[in-house]
Design a protein around this motif. Structure first.
Motif, PDB file in Angstrom:
ATOM      1  N   ASN A 185       0.835  -1.189   0.000  1.00  0.00           N
ATOM      2  CA  ASN A 185       0.000   0.000   0.000  1.00  0.00           C
ATOM      3  C   ASN A 185       0.878   1.250   0.000  1.00  0.00           C
ATOM      4  O   ASN A 185       1.906   1.269   0.679  1.00  0.00           O
ATOM      5  N   VAL A 186       0.495   2.276  -0.720  1.00  0.00           N
ATOM      6  CA  VAL A 186       1.085   3.609  -0.559  1.00  0.00           C
ATOM      7  C   VAL A 186      -0.027   4.512  -0.055  1.00  0.00           C
ATOM      8  O   VAL A 186      -1.174   4.394  -0.491  1.00  0.00           O
ATOM      9  N   GLN A 187       0.311   5.387   0.875  1.00  0.00           N
ATOM     10  CA  GLN A 187      -0.695   6.244   1.495  1.00  0.00           C
ATOM     11  C   GLN A 187      -0.127   7.646   1.700  1.00  0.00           C
ATOM     12  O   GLN A 187       1.071   7.827   1.865  1.00  0.00           O
ATOM     13  N   THR A 188      -1.041   8.602   1.718  1.00  0.00           N
ATOM     14  CA  THR A 188      -0.701   9.953   2.115  1.00  0.00           C
ATOM     15  C   THR A 188      -1.770  10.432   3.083  1.00  0.00           C
ATOM     16  O   THR A 188      -2.909   9.987   3.026  1.00  0.00           O
ATOM     17  N   GLY A 189      -1.359  11.300   3.965  1.00  0.00           N
ATOM     18  CA  GLY A 189      -2.300  11.825   4.944  1.00  0.00           C
ATOM     19  C   GLY A 189      -2.228  13.332   4.979  1.00  0.00           C
ATOM     20  O   GLY A 189      -1.717  13.978   4.062  1.00  0.00           O
ATOM     21  N   PHE A 190      -2.733  13.891   6.067  1.00  0.00           N
ATOM     22  CA  PHE A 190      -2.667  15.329   6.258  1.00  0.00           C
ATOM     23  C   PHE A 190      -1.212  15.791   6.164  1.00  0.00           C
ATOM     24  O   PHE A 190      -0.905  16.795   5.554  1.00  0.00           O
ATOM     25  N   LEU A 191      -0.339  15.017   6.762  1.00  0.00           N
ATOM     26  CA  LEU A 191       1.095  15.276   6.706  1.00  0.00           C
ATOM     27  C   LEU A 191       1.816  13.950   6.462  1.00  0.00           C
ATOM     28  O   LEU A 191       1.677  13.019   7.229  1.00  0.00           O
ATOM     29  N   GLY A 192       2.592  13.861   5.401  1.00  0.00           N
ATOM     30  CA  GLY A 192       3.435  12.698   5.200  1.00  0.00           C
ATOM     31  C   GLY A 192       3.074  11.844   3.999  1.00  0.00           C
ATOM     32  O   GLY A 192       1.998  11.944   3.426  1.00  0.00           O
ATOM     33  N   LEU A 193       4.027  10.993   3.634  1.00  0.00           N
ATOM     34  CA  LEU A 193       3.900  10.042   2.545  1.00  0.00           C
ATOM     35  C   LEU A 193       4.461   8.715   3.044  1.00  0.00           C
ATOM     36  O   LEU A 193       5.556   8.694   3.626  1.00  0.00           O
ATOM     37  N   TYR A 194       3.730   7.605   2.826  1.00  0.00           N
ATOM     38  CA  TYR A 194       4.078   6.334   3.439  1.00  0.00           C
ATOM     39  C   TYR A 194       3.963   5.188   2.442  1.00  0.00           C
ATOM     40  O   TYR A 194       3.104   5.208   1.566  1.00  0.00           O
ATOM     41  N   ALA A 207       2.462   9.863  24.232  1.00  0.00           N
ATOM     42  CA  ALA A 207       2.401  10.035  22.777  1.00  0.00           C
ATOM     43  C   ALA A 207       0.972   9.848  22.313  1.00  0.00           C
ATOM     44  O   ALA A 207       0.324   8.858  22.658  1.00  0.00           O
ATOM     45  N   LEU A 208       0.475  10.800  21.549  1.00  0.00           N
ATOM     46  CA  LEU A 208      -0.839  10.698  20.927  1.00  0.00           C
ATOM     47  C   LEU A 208      -0.620  10.385  19.457  1.00  0.00           C
ATOM     48  O   LEU A 208       0.144  11.070  18.775  1.00  0.00           O
ATOM     49  N   ASP A 209      -1.252   9.354  18.981  1.00  0.00           N
ATOM     50  CA  ASP A 209      -1.128   8.970  17.572  1.00  0.00           C
ATOM     51  C   ASP A 209      -2.505   9.031  16.934  1.00  0.00           C
ATOM     52  O   ASP A 209      -3.419   8.307  17.308  1.00  0.00           O
ATOM     53  N   LEU A 210      -2.667   9.929  16.002  1.00  0.00           N
ATOM     54  CA  LEU A 210      -3.904  10.088  15.254  1.00  0.00           C
ATOM     55  C   LEU A 210      -3.530  10.130  13.784  1.00  0.00           C
ATOM     56  O   LEU A 210      -2.699  10.946  13.384  1.00  0.00           O
ATOM     57  N   HIS A 211      -4.080   9.217  12.994  1.00  0.00           N
ATOM     58  CA  HIS A 211      -3.781   9.278  11.568  1.00  0.00           C
ATOM     59  C   HIS A 211      -5.047   9.163  10.734  1.00  0.00           C
ATOM     60  O   HIS A 211      -5.981   8.447  11.080  1.00  0.00           O
ATOM     61  N   LEU A 212      -5.070   9.935   9.662  1.00  0.00           N
ATOM     62  CA  LEU A 212      -6.118   9.929   8.648  1.00  0.00           C
ATOM     63  C   LEU A 212      -5.404   9.880   7.305  1.00  0.00           C
ATOM     64  O   LEU A 212      -4.666  10.806   6.971  1.00  0.00           O
ATOM     65  N   ARG A 213      -5.607   8.804   6.563  1.00  0.00           N
ATOM     66  CA  ARG A 213      -4.875   8.631   5.317  1.00  0.00           C
ATOM     67  C   ARG A 213      -5.772   8.119   4.205  1.00  0.00           C
ATOM     68  O   ARG A 213      -6.766   7.457   4.452  1.00  0.00           O
ATOM     69  N   ILE A 214      -5.334   8.414   2.982  1.00  0.00           N
ATOM     70  CA  ILE A 214      -5.943   7.845   1.800  1.00  0.00           C
ATOM     71  C   ILE A 214      -4.814   7.162   1.037  1.00  0.00           C
ATOM     72  O   ILE A 214      -3.675   7.642   1.040  1.00  0.00           O
ATOM     73  N   GLY A 215      -5.120   6.014   0.423  1.00  0.00           N
ATOM     74  CA  GLY A 215      -4.051   5.264  -0.224  1.00  0.00           C
ATOM     75  C   GLY A 215      -4.505   4.447  -1.412  1.00  0.00           C
ATOM     76  O   GLY A 215      -5.682   4.428  -1.778  1.00  0.00           O
ATOM     77  N   TYR A 216      -3.527   3.760  -2.001  1.00  0.00           N
ATOM     78  CA  TYR A 216      -3.764   2.883  -3.133  1.00  0.00           C
ATOM     79  C   TYR A 216      -3.070   1.562  -2.863  1.00  0.00           C
ATOM     80  O   TYR A 216      -1.918   1.527  -2.441  1.00  0.00           O
ATOM     81  N   ARG A 217      -3.781   0.478  -3.098  1.00  0.00           N
ATOM     82  CA  ARG A 217      -3.277  -0.876  -2.841  1.00  0.00           C
ATOM     83  C   ARG A 217      -2.830  -1.510  -4.168  1.00  0.00           C
ATOM     84  O   ARG A 217      -3.527  -1.450  -5.164  1.00  0.00           O
ATOM     85  N   PHE A 218      -1.643  -2.113  -4.154  1.00  0.00           N
ATOM     86  CA  PHE A 218      -1.115  -2.790  -5.343  1.00  0.00           C
ATOM     87  C   PHE A 218      -1.355  -4.283  -5.272  1.00  0.00           C
ATOM     88  O   PHE A 218      -1.495  -4.856  -4.248  1.00  0.00           O
TER      89      PHE A 218
END
Length: 189
Positions: free
Chosen positions: A33-42, A178-189
């Motif tokens: 999977n590749v994903q991007t969120g409010f901040l970052g690329l994964y 540590a607070l971890d909150l993530h919101l991402r959209i991605g594409y699955r290969f």
């Protein structure tokens, strides 16, 4: 009596045959999977370990911000994450006819995250960063967007972080919540 036994045998056979037609939903063997969120690329991969458990390995690039009374800076930092995920409702979603491809279900996990003391880009010369290590239990969901390979993911958790290395002397707090909150959209290969 023979009719009752024959009818019971036929119903039993139909039930067994029908149950074998619908395989149990499980996590996939491997999902990239590749994903991007409010901040970052994964970029991440989930490797199925059992029917409900997958091991997620992830690398990414994230911005870092530092705000001081006299100035501020931002940086681009690498991130490494390892988390075993327990998809607790994948069978229930599949039973309702929902799309569970690519492990589209709700999950519990413990995120083990590291931001090494490597600054890829910074607005300040000779920027220094301490190695960040965090352990965060999280709850999250992943859902597919229609029947496509696009997906979105959200998760939240509260855990512990610590700073490692010689550069931690520049920080007032070297460990804490540590607070971890993530919101991402991605594409699955």
């Amino acid at each position: 009596m023979k009719r009752i036994i024959c009818i019971a045998a036929v119903i039993f056979c139909i039930t067994i045959t029908h149950a074998q037609d619908a395989p149990a939903a499980t996590v996939e063997k491997s999902v990239f999977n590749v994903q991007t969120g409010f901040l970052g690329l994964y970029a991440n991969n989930e490797y199925g370990l059992s029917n409900h458990i997958a091991l997620r390995t992830e690398v990414g690039l994230e911005p870092g911000f530092t705000i001081r009374p006299d100035d501020s800076e931002w940086s681009v930092l690498p991130m490494i994450n390892l988390e075993p995920r327990y998809y607790y409702n994948i069978e229930k979603r599949a039973g309702k006819g929902r799309n569970v491809s690519g492990n589209a279900a709700s999950f519990f996990t413990v995120s083990v995250r590291c931001n090494p003391d490597l600054v890829l880009y910074s607005t300040q010369e000779d920027a220094k960063m301490a190695t960040f290590l965090g352990f965060v239990p999280k709850w999250g969901i992943r859902r597919n967007i229609g029947q496509s390979k696009f997906n979105y993911e959200a998760g939240i958790g509260i855990g512990y972080y610590t700073l490692l290395g010689n550069d931690k002397k520049y920080y007032d707090e070297t460990e804490g919540v540590a607070l971890d909150l993530h919101l991402r959209i991605g594409y699955r290969f």
